[in-house]
Scaffold this motif. Structure first.
Motif, PDB file in Angstrom:
ATOM      1  N   UNK A  74       0.834  -1.192   0.000  1.00  0.00           N
ATOM      2  CA  UNK A  74       0.000   0.000   0.000  1.00  0.00           C
ATOM      3  C   UNK A  74       0.872   1.246   0.000  1.00  0.00           C
ATOM      4  N   UNK A  75       0.242   2.365  -0.360  1.00  0.00           N
ATOM      5  CA  UNK A  75       0.917   3.659  -0.316  1.00  0.00           C
ATOM      6  C   UNK A  75      -0.032   4.657   0.353  1.00  0.00           C
ATOM      7  N   UNK A  76       0.489   5.787   0.829  1.00  0.00           N
ATOM      8  CA  UNK A  76      -0.389   6.782   1.448  1.00  0.00           C
ATOM      9  C   UNK A  76      -1.530   7.169   0.516  1.00  0.00           C
ATOM     10  N   UNK A  96      12.438 -20.981   3.797  1.00  0.00           N
ATOM     11  CA  UNK A  96      11.017 -21.254   3.922  1.00  0.00           C
ATOM     12  C   UNK A  96      10.515 -20.603   5.210  1.00  0.00           C
ATOM     13  N   UNK A  97       9.446 -19.851   5.107  1.00  0.00           N
ATOM     14  CA  UNK A  97       8.908 -19.161   6.279  1.00  0.00           C
ATOM     15  C   UNK A  97       9.757 -17.984   6.721  1.00  0.00           C
ATOM     16  N   UNK A  98      10.599 -17.455   5.843  1.00  0.00           N
ATOM     17  CA  UNK A  98      11.501 -16.367   6.188  1.00  0.00           C
ATOM     18  C   UNK A  98      10.903 -14.982   6.069  1.00  0.00           C
ATOM     19  N   UNK A  99       9.585 -14.911   6.027  1.00  0.00           N
ATOM     20  CA  UNK A  99       8.922 -13.604   5.973  1.00  0.00           C
ATOM     21  C   UNK A  99       7.640 -13.667   6.789  1.00  0.00           C
ATOM     22  N   UNK A 100       7.149 -12.503   7.143  1.00  0.00           N
ATOM     23  CA  UNK A 100       5.883 -12.402   7.850  1.00  0.00           C
ATOM     24  C   UNK A 100       5.064 -11.286   7.213  1.00  0.00           C
ATOM     25  N   UNK A 101       3.768 -11.380   7.305  1.00  0.00           N
ATOM     26  CA  UNK A 101       2.872 -10.412   6.689  1.00  0.00           C
ATOM     27  C   UNK A 101       2.178  -9.577   7.759  1.00  0.00           C
ATOM     28  N   UNK A 102       1.831  -8.349   7.398  1.00  0.00           N
ATOM     29  CA  UNK A 102       1.124  -7.439   8.291  1.00  0.00           C
ATOM     30  C   UNK A 102      -0.198  -7.087   7.624  1.00  0.00           C
ATOM     31  N   UNK A 103      -1.281  -7.236   8.368  1.00  0.00           N
ATOM     32  CA  UNK A 103      -2.629  -7.038   7.829  1.00  0.00           C
ATOM     33  C   UNK A 103      -3.343  -5.891   8.540  1.00  0.00           C
ATOM     34  N   UNK A 104      -4.292  -5.272   7.839  1.00  0.00           N
ATOM     35  CA  UNK A 104      -5.062  -4.153   8.397  1.00  0.00           C
ATOM     36  C   UNK A 104      -5.985  -4.641   9.505  1.00  0.00           C
ATOM     37  N   UNK A 109      -7.906   4.377   5.743  1.00  0.00           N
ATOM     38  CA  UNK A 109      -7.000   4.988   4.773  1.00  0.00           C
ATOM     39  C   UNK A 109      -5.566   4.914   5.264  1.00  0.00           C
ATOM     40  N   UNK A 110      -4.649   4.635   4.365  1.00  0.00           N
ATOM     41  CA  UNK A 110      -3.234   4.665   4.713  1.00  0.00           C
ATOM     42  C   UNK A 110      -2.818   6.133   4.789  1.00  0.00           C
ATOM     43  N   UNK A 126       3.603   1.881   9.458  1.00  0.00           N
ATOM     44  CA  UNK A 126       2.735   2.862   8.817  1.00  0.00           C
ATOM     45  C   UNK A 126       1.654   3.299   9.781  1.00  0.00           C
ATOM     46  N   UNK A 127       0.901   4.319   9.339  1.00  0.00           N
ATOM     47  CA  UNK A 127      -0.267   4.780  10.098  1.00  0.00           C
ATOM     48  C   UNK A 127      -1.498   4.536   9.231  1.00  0.00           C
ATOM     49  N   UNK A 128      -2.511   3.975   9.851  1.00  0.00           N
ATOM     50  CA  UNK A 128      -3.790   3.721   9.189  1.00  0.00           C
ATOM     51  C   UNK A 128      -4.852   4.545   9.910  1.00  0.00           C
ATOM     52  N   UNK A 129      -5.590   5.378   9.171  1.00  0.00           N
ATOM     53  CA  UNK A 129      -6.702   6.136   9.746  1.00  0.00           C
ATOM     54  C   UNK A 129      -7.923   5.245   9.629  1.00  0.00           C
TER      55      UNK A 129
END
Length: 144
Positions: A74-76, A96-104, A109-110, A126-129
Motif C-alpha cells: 500500500x501507499x499513502x 522457507x517461512x523467512x517472511x511475515x505479513x502485516x494485515x489491516x 485509509x493509509x 505505517x499509520x492507518x486512519x
C-alpha cells in the motif's frame, strides 16, 4: 509590510519525484490562497472540504512484528479493507517461512508509511486512519 518565511516538509524523501513535487507545490499554493495568506484572484474559491476527518484515537500505528526488509502493498492515500495485507517483512531471505505479513486491523485509509525499507521489530511501519477507534489507541501525540 510583513514577510514570513517557512519550511514545509510534505512527503518522505523516497516519495518525491518531479511530478509529485510540482503537484504538491501547486496544492500548497492553492491552500495558501484559500486561507487568505496569498491573494490571487485568478484562482477559483475552493469548495467545501470532502476529505476524511477522524479523531486521533482512530489512528492505528502498525508496529513491525519482526525486523527485516519491508515490501509494502500500500501507499499513502490507499483505502484498505479490514484484513487486507499491508506489507511483508522479509527477515530470512530464501528460507522457507523467512517472511511475515502485516494485515489491516480495520478498514481505513493509509496515512503514512516509513521511508526506510529496513525496520526493527516494534518500529511503526505505517499509520492507518481507521473507520473506528483503534483497539490500540494511544493517548497524546502519535510520535515522540
Amino acid at each position: 509590510d510583513r514577510r514570513v518565511a517557512t519550511t514545509v516538509e510534505y512527503r518522505g524523501i523516497l516519495d518525491v519525484d518531479g511530478e509529485l513535487a510540482a503537484a504538491d507545490a501547486e496544492g500548497l499554493y492553492r491552500l495558501l490562497v484559500a486561507r487568505g495568506v496569498v491573494a490571487d484572484p485568478a484562482l477559483a474559491t475552493p469548495g467545501a472540504f470532502t476529505g476524511t476527518v477522524a479523531p486521533l484515537e482512530n489512528i492505528d500505528m502498525m508496529p513491525a512484528p519482526k525486523g527485516g526488509a519491508v515490501v509494502y502493498d500500500v501507499k499513502p492515500g490507499d483505502r484498505v479493507a479490514k484484513g487486507a495485507r499491508l506489507a511483508k517483512i522479509v527477515y530470512a531471505p530464501g528460507e522457507t517461512g523467512g517472511s511475515t505479513e502485516v494485515f489491516a486491523p480495520q478498514a481505513g485509509l493509509i496515512l503514512t508509511r516509513r521511508s526506510r525499507r529496513i525496520i526493527r521489530a516494534g518500529e511503526d511501519l505505517l499509520k492507518l486512519v481507521g473507520d473506528k477507534r483503534s483497539d490500540d489507541a494511544r493517548s497524546g501525540t502519535l510520535e515522540d
